[in-house]
Design a protein around this motif. Structure first.
Motif, PDB file in Angstrom:
ATOM      1  N   ARG A 224      -1.475  -4.982 -69.141  1.00  0.00           N
ATOM      2  CA  ARG A 224      -2.237  -5.286 -70.355  1.00  0.00           C
ATOM      3  C   ARG A 224      -2.699  -3.979 -70.994  1.00  0.00           C
ATOM      4  O   ARG A 224      -2.824  -2.954 -70.316  1.00  0.00           O
ATOM      5  CB  ARG A 224      -3.456  -6.151 -70.022  1.00  0.00           C
ATOM      6  N   PRO A 225      -2.958  -3.983 -72.314  1.00  0.00           N
ATOM      7  CA  PRO A 225      -3.537  -2.786 -72.940  1.00  0.00           C
ATOM      8  C   PRO A 225      -4.832  -2.381 -72.242  1.00  0.00           C
ATOM      9  O   PRO A 225      -5.697  -3.219 -71.975  1.00  0.00           O
ATOM     10  CB  PRO A 225      -3.790  -3.233 -74.380  1.00  0.00           C
ATOM     11  N   GLY A 226      -4.929  -1.106 -71.903  1.00  0.00           N
ATOM     12  CA  GLY A 226      -6.089  -0.615 -71.166  1.00  0.00           C
ATOM     13  C   GLY A 226      -5.942  -0.707 -69.667  1.00  0.00           C
ATOM     14  O   GLY A 226      -6.821  -0.243 -68.933  1.00  0.00           O
ATOM     15  N   GLY A 227      -4.833  -1.287 -69.203  1.00  0.00           N
ATOM     16  CA  GLY A 227      -4.605  -1.408 -67.767  1.00  0.00           C
ATOM     17  C   GLY A 227      -4.176  -0.083 -67.161  1.00  0.00           C
ATOM     18  O   GLY A 227      -3.862   0.885 -67.859  1.00  0.00           O
ATOM     19  N   ALA A 228      -4.148  -0.036 -65.833  1.00  0.00           N
ATOM     20  CA  ALA A 228      -3.891   1.216 -65.136  1.00  0.00           C
ATOM     21  C   ALA A 228      -2.862   1.048 -64.038  1.00  0.00           C
ATOM     22  O   ALA A 228      -2.820   0.018 -63.355  1.00  0.00           O
ATOM     23  CB  ALA A 228      -5.181   1.767 -64.536  1.00  0.00           C
ATOM     24  N   LEU A 229      -2.053   2.082 -63.862  1.00  0.00           N
ATOM     25  CA  LEU A 229      -1.195   2.244 -62.690  1.00  0.00           C
ATOM     26  C   LEU A 229      -1.881   3.256 -61.788  1.00  0.00           C
ATOM     27  O   LEU A 229      -2.187   4.376 -62.218  1.00  0.00           O
ATOM     28  CB  LEU A 229       0.193   2.750 -63.105  1.00  0.00           C
ATOM     29  N   VAL A 230      -2.136   2.881 -60.535  1.00  0.00           N
ATOM     30  CA  VAL A 230      -2.877   3.728 -59.597  1.00  0.00           C
ATOM     31  C   VAL A 230      -1.991   3.922 -58.371  1.00  0.00           C
ATOM     32  O   VAL A 230      -1.739   2.979 -57.627  1.00  0.00           O
ATOM     33  CB  VAL A 230      -4.222   3.091 -59.199  1.00  0.00           C
ATOM     34  N   ASN A 231      -1.541   5.157 -58.161  1.00  0.00           N
ATOM     35  CA  ASN A 231      -0.576   5.436 -57.105  1.00  0.00           C
ATOM     36  C   ASN A 231      -1.134   6.468 -56.133  1.00  0.00           C
ATOM     37  O   ASN A 231      -1.428   7.604 -56.529  1.00  0.00           O
ATOM     38  CB  ASN A 231       0.735   5.943 -57.718  1.00  0.00           C
ATOM     39  N   GLY A 232      -1.281   6.096 -54.878  1.00  0.00           N
ATOM     40  CA  GLY A 232      -1.713   7.017 -53.835  1.00  0.00           C
ATOM     41  C   GLY A 232      -0.526   7.439 -52.994  1.00  0.00           C
ATOM     42  O   GLY A 232       0.155   6.595 -52.401  1.00  0.00           O
ATOM     43  N   ASP A 233      -0.257   8.738 -52.934  1.00  0.00           N
ATOM     44  CA  ASP A 233       0.912   9.212 -52.195  1.00  0.00           C
ATOM     45  C   ASP A 233       0.772  10.718 -51.976  1.00  0.00           C
ATOM     46  O   ASP A 233      -0.228  11.316 -52.365  1.00  0.00           O
ATOM     47  CB  ASP A 233       2.200   8.900 -52.960  1.00  0.00           C
TER      48      ASP A 233
ATOM     49  N   GLN B 107      -7.839  14.292 -54.260  1.00  0.00           N
ATOM     50  CA  GLN B 107      -6.841  15.048 -53.515  1.00  0.00           C
ATOM     51  C   GLN B 107      -7.421  15.573 -52.214  1.00  0.00           C
ATOM     52  O   GLN B 107      -8.552  16.059 -52.180  1.00  0.00           O
ATOM     53  CB  GLN B 107      -6.340  16.244 -54.339  1.00  0.00           C
ATOM     54  N   VAL B 108      -6.651  15.460 -51.133  1.00  0.00           N
ATOM     55  CA  VAL B 108      -6.861  16.193 -49.885  1.00  0.00           C
ATOM     56  C   VAL B 108      -5.493  16.709 -49.467  1.00  0.00           C
ATOM     57  O   VAL B 108      -4.584  15.922 -49.193  1.00  0.00           O
ATOM     58  CB  VAL B 108      -7.472  15.316 -48.773  1.00  0.00           C
ATOM     59  N   GLY B 109      -5.320  18.037 -49.422  1.00  0.00           N
ATOM     60  CA  GLY B 109      -3.984  18.572 -49.197  1.00  0.00           C
ATOM     61  C   GLY B 109      -3.073  18.131 -50.326  1.00  0.00           C
ATOM     62  O   GLY B 109      -3.429  18.253 -51.505  1.00  0.00           O
ATOM     63  N   ASP B 110      -1.899  17.589 -50.007  1.00  0.00           N
ATOM     64  CA  ASP B 110      -1.039  17.061 -51.065  1.00  0.00           C
ATOM     65  C   ASP B 110      -1.107  15.535 -51.161  1.00  0.00           C
ATOM     66  O   ASP B 110      -0.321  14.907 -51.864  1.00  0.00           O
ATOM     67  CB  ASP B 110       0.408  17.528 -50.892  1.00  0.00           C
ATOM     68  N   SER B 111      -2.072  14.936 -50.466  1.00  0.00           N
ATOM     69  CA  SER B 111      -2.336  13.505 -50.605  1.00  0.00           C
ATOM     70  C   SER B 111      -3.234  13.307 -51.820  1.00  0.00           C
ATOM     71  O   SER B 111      -4.331  13.872 -51.887  1.00  0.00           O
ATOM     72  CB  SER B 111      -3.018  12.968 -49.345  1.00  0.00           C
ATOM     73  N   ARG B 112      -2.764  12.522 -52.776  1.00  0.00           N
ATOM     74  CA  ARG B 112      -3.489  12.384 -54.037  1.00  0.00           C
ATOM     75  C   ARG B 112      -3.476  10.937 -54.512  1.00  0.00           C
ATOM     76  O   ARG B 112      -2.660  10.128 -54.078  1.00  0.00           O
ATOM     77  CB  ARG B 112      -2.857  13.251 -55.130  1.00  0.00           C
ATOM     78  N   VAL B 113      -4.386  10.665 -55.432  1.00  0.00           N
ATOM     79  CA  VAL B 113      -4.369   9.414 -56.184  1.00  0.00           C
ATOM     80  C   VAL B 113      -4.127   9.783 -57.637  1.00  0.00           C
ATOM     81  O   VAL B 113      -4.916  10.514 -58.253  1.00  0.00           O
ATOM     82  CB  VAL B 113      -5.681   8.636 -56.038  1.00  0.00           C
ATOM     83  N   LEU B 114      -3.019   9.290 -58.183  1.00  0.00           N
ATOM     84  CA  LEU B 114      -2.616   9.573 -59.550  1.00  0.00           C
ATOM     85  C   LEU B 114      -2.816   8.307 -60.384  1.00  0.00           C
ATOM     86  O   LEU B 114      -2.355   7.230 -60.007  1.00  0.00           O
ATOM     87  CB  LEU B 114      -1.147  10.002 -59.575  1.00  0.00           C
ATOM     88  N   VAL B 115      -3.487   8.465 -61.536  1.00  0.00           N
ATOM     89  CA  VAL B 115      -3.785   7.324 -62.398  1.00  0.00           C
ATOM     90  C   VAL B 115      -3.115   7.511 -63.740  1.00  0.00           C
ATOM     91  O   VAL B 115      -3.159   8.597 -64.326  1.00  0.00           O
ATOM     92  CB  VAL B 115      -5.309   7.168 -62.603  1.00  0.00           C
ATOM     93  N   ALA B 116      -2.463   6.448 -64.228  1.00  0.00           N
ATOM     94  CA  ALA B 116      -1.858   6.436 -65.555  1.00  0.00           C
ATOM     95  C   ALA B 116      -2.402   5.221 -66.310  1.00  0.00           C
ATOM     96  O   ALA B 116      -2.368   4.098 -65.800  1.00  0.00           O
ATOM     97  CB  ALA B 116      -0.327   6.355 -65.459  1.00  0.00           C
ATOM     98  N   LEU B 117      -2.921   5.457 -67.509  1.00  0.00           N
ATOM     99  CA  LEU B 117      -3.519   4.397 -68.315  1.00  0.00           C
ATOM    100  C   LEU B 117      -2.596   3.993 -69.445  1.00  0.00           C
ATOM    101  O   LEU B 117      -2.010   4.852 -70.118  1.00  0.00           O
ATOM    102  CB  LEU B 117      -4.863   4.859 -68.894  1.00  0.00           C
ATOM    103  N   ARG B 118      -2.509   2.675 -69.671  1.00  0.00           N
ATOM    104  CA  ARG B 118      -1.743   2.177 -70.807  1.00  0.00           C
ATOM    105  C   ARG B 118      -2.674   2.052 -72.001  1.00  0.00           C
ATOM    106  O   ARG B 118      -3.764   1.497 -71.888  1.00  0.00           O
ATOM    107  CB  ARG B 118      -1.120   0.820 -70.483  1.00  0.00           C
ATOM    108  N   SER B 119      -2.242   2.571 -73.148  1.00  0.00           N
ATOM    109  CA  SER B 119      -3.041   2.483 -74.378  1.00  0.00           C
ATOM    110  C   SER B 119      -3.117   1.041 -74.861  1.00  0.00           C
ATOM    111  O   SER B 119      -2.208   0.256 -74.638  1.00  0.00           O
ATOM    112  CB  SER B 119      -2.427   3.358 -75.464  1.00  0.00           C
TER     113      SER B 119
END
Length: 255
Positions: free
Chosen positions: A144-153, A243-255
């Motif tokens: 949905r508009p305003g929604g987010a993709l949240v990826n931990g890797d 982030q801890v080391g190269d473990s991160r949470v990356l967030v992408a937002l949909r307009s």
């Protein structure tokens, strides 16, 4: 014949322990993902969440506890892990058997509205980069508009000395927290394959393993390369939030 509650609980508990071997500060990463999802879904009475590469429901179960009113759809292609999730974390989500990134894979989800958030942890790196880009595009349309993709890797920085440094910091953190003492991925799968209760599921797993991606995985993609793919896919705002080391949470937002 289904898996008993007792067997599912035992294998999921062992799964949780062995995953500590790989995901630096795994529980904190789960918590951060939940923090982001809770913020994105604030004020929505029944948010819809999509958990990609859900395994036995580890993240879905934590999100269900944090947002008890949420509808969660958990997606994976592994019959062993899906059945363990359905049996042990059955109340947390609706589990869907689908090959993420395959043609028409989003149709299998049977969604009647756009998700408020799509989450994943230590799963999307199995997709070859071109498939990952198309998956990101599908999710940009689906959300949905305003929604987010949240990826931990594990997202390495640009190649060079800092790549080795971030990996070293992550290993040190894991050793301090005792995560290196648990069984590893290979031993978990070896022992699970020897359990008669899981025999039928492992037969099914062997039949679909050629679909799992293999050598085309995108482990090598840096954080900046992931961000660029997300922008190409239509996400206008992309940023790491933890982030801890190269473990991160990356967030992408949909307009």
């Amino acid at each position: 014949m289904g898996v008993s509650m007792g067997a599912a609980r035992a294998w999921v508990e062992r799964w949780e322990r062995q995953q500590q071997h790989y995901a630096v500060d795994r529980e904190e990463r789960f918590t951060v993902i939940s923090d982001v999802v809770e913020h994105v879904c604030a004020g929505r009475p029944r948010p819809l969440l999509l958990d990609l590469g859900c395994g036995p429901g580890s993240l879905s179960a934590r999100l269900a506890r944090r947002l008890p009113g949420a509808e969660i759809v958990a997606v994976d292609m592994d019959p062993v892990l899906l059945e363990l999730g359905r049996t042990h974390h059955g109340d947390a989500a609706r589990y869907v058997d689908a090959v993420i990134g395959a043609d028409g894979w989003t149709d299998a989800l049977r969604l009647n509205r756009g998700p408020d958030a799509v989450v994943s942890t230590t799963a999307l790196h199995y997709l070859p980069a071109p498939v990952l880009l198309e998956t990101y595009r599908s999710l940009a349309v689906l959300l949905r508009p305003g929604g987010a993709l949240v990826n931990g890797d594990h997202f390495p920085p640009d190649p060079g000395p800092c790549t080795r440094l971030t990996a070293h910091v992550g290993r040190c953190r894991a050793e301090r927290t005792g995560a290196r003492g648990h069984e590893d991925w290979a031993s978990w799968w070896r022992d699970a394959a020897a359990d008669p209760e899981l025999a039928d599921l492992f037969e099914r797993r062997e039949r679909i393993r050629p679909l799992s991606g293999g050598d085309g995985a995108n482990h090598h993609l840096t954080l900046d390369q992931h961000a660029e793919l997300l922008r190409q896919a239509g996400f206008s705002h992309v940023a790491p939030v933890w982030q801890v080391g190269d473990s991160r949470v990356l967030v992408a937002l949909r307009s």
